[in-house]
Scaffold this motif. Sequence first.
Motif, PDB file in Angstrom:
ATOM      1  N   TYR A   2       0.914  -1.314  -0.082  1.00  0.00           N
ATOM      2  CA  TYR A   2      -0.066   0.075   0.145  1.00  0.00           C
ATOM      3  C   TYR A   2       0.808   1.066   0.097  1.00  0.00           C
ATOM      4  CZ  TYR A   2      -3.526   3.232   1.368  1.00  0.00           C
ATOM      5  OH  TYR A   2      -4.305   4.481   1.391  1.00  0.00           O
TER       6      TYR A   2
ATOM      7  N   THR B 197       3.397   4.200  -1.008  1.00  0.00           N
ATOM      8  CA  THR B 197       3.481   4.875  -2.183  1.00  0.00           C
ATOM      9  C   THR B 197       4.548   5.910  -2.298  1.00  0.00           C
ATOM     10  OG1 THR B 197       2.147   6.137  -3.794  1.00  0.00           O
ATOM     11  CG2 THR B 197       1.906   6.636  -1.526  1.00  0.00           C
ATOM     12  N   THR B 198       5.073   6.160  -3.456  1.00  0.00           N
ATOM     13  CA  THR B 198       5.948   7.286  -3.785  1.00  0.00           C
ATOM     14  C   THR B 198       5.341   8.493  -4.090  1.00  0.00           C
ATOM     15  OG1 THR B 198       7.376   5.575  -4.763  1.00  0.00           O
ATOM     16  CG2 THR B 198       7.839   7.894  -5.205  1.00  0.00           C
TER      17      THR B 198
ATOM     18  N   THR C 217       1.310  10.781  -4.529  1.00  0.00           N
ATOM     19  CA  THR C 217      -0.157  10.821  -4.070  1.00  0.00           C
ATOM     20  C   THR C 217      -0.543  12.198  -4.555  1.00  0.00           C
ATOM     21  OG1 THR C 217      -1.556  10.682  -2.084  1.00  0.00           O
ATOM     22  CG2 THR C 217       0.151  11.766  -1.597  1.00  0.00           C
TER      23      THR C 217
ATOM     24  N   ARG D 207      -5.294   5.899  -6.926  1.00  0.00           N
ATOM     25  CA  ARG D 207      -4.647   6.046  -6.020  1.00  0.00           C
ATOM     26  C   ARG D 207      -5.656   6.676  -4.739  1.00  0.00           C
ATOM     27  NH1 ARG D 207      -0.247  10.027  -7.767  1.00  0.00           N
ATOM     28  NH2 ARG D 207      -2.058  11.028  -8.302  1.00  0.00           N
TER      29      ARG D 207
ATOM     30  N   ASN E  90      -2.981   9.238   0.182  1.00  0.00           N
ATOM     31  CA  ASN E  90      -2.023   8.245   0.881  1.00  0.00           C
ATOM     32  C   ASN E  90      -0.981   8.765   1.593  1.00  0.00           C
ATOM     33  OD1 ASN E  90      -0.707   6.016   1.829  1.00  0.00           O
ATOM     34  ND2 ASN E  90      -0.776   4.939   0.208  1.00  0.00           N
TER      35      ASN E  90
END
Length: 235
Positions: free
Chosen positions: A39, A41-42, A44, A59, A62
């Motif tokens: 879950y 992320t790079t 958001t 997406r 996050n």
Amino acid sequence: MKRILLVAVLVAFALQLSAQKIEVSIYASAGLSHYVGNYVTTTTYIGPSASPTNTIDKRDNNPYGNKSGFSNSFGLQAQYVSKPGIIGGLQAGIENLRSQVHIDELKGTYPTTYHYDGTSTLIKQFFNLNPYLGYRLSLNNIKIDLMPGLDFGVKLSSRQKIRTNSEIKYTAGNDKVEDISVDRRVRFGSAIYYKRIGLTASYSRGLNNYVETTKGAQNTARSEIMRLGLIFRAY
């Protein structure tokens, strides 16, 4: 005979206690922390996350990033050291963890979107307990402690802070992020001392899934922390 055996056991126990040494220290460390899992992320976005928006962007909004942020901690350490070199102890202190995510889009009323350039920093403060059981290697005035154990991070606060590099200004303040209240982690720590002063290093990997309740068990976000620090033996 029973009295003799009882006296012998008590004497042996007293000798064992006398062979042990209690050490009390203060420590401070700095390090890097981030999250791992499917879950995490790079990038958001910020803005609405209602169902119509998800038709154009899968997406979530996050905050759990795989980019490391600066972290720090400080506290007290107390440990027993037996004559054979077995050590058992406890660290207790305050720890501040940060991770980062790049923000690449600002969402308005569906379907309006804007290009955005910013950073979301997830800032968490814990009261941290680290019980451990390990071994000491000694060489004259140099001592090396190996300290595998556990972390129990009791959450004191959790917030998301957004910094913008974009022409579009977005004011989010310090938004609270609600998730797990205790972060349990496996930890391996070590310290090398010269007399009373030492250098410390540790690595922790989280066992708890931060998003299991909100996103389901199939999605995972767990903490990962690396620390370097100084320790001073006061007693």
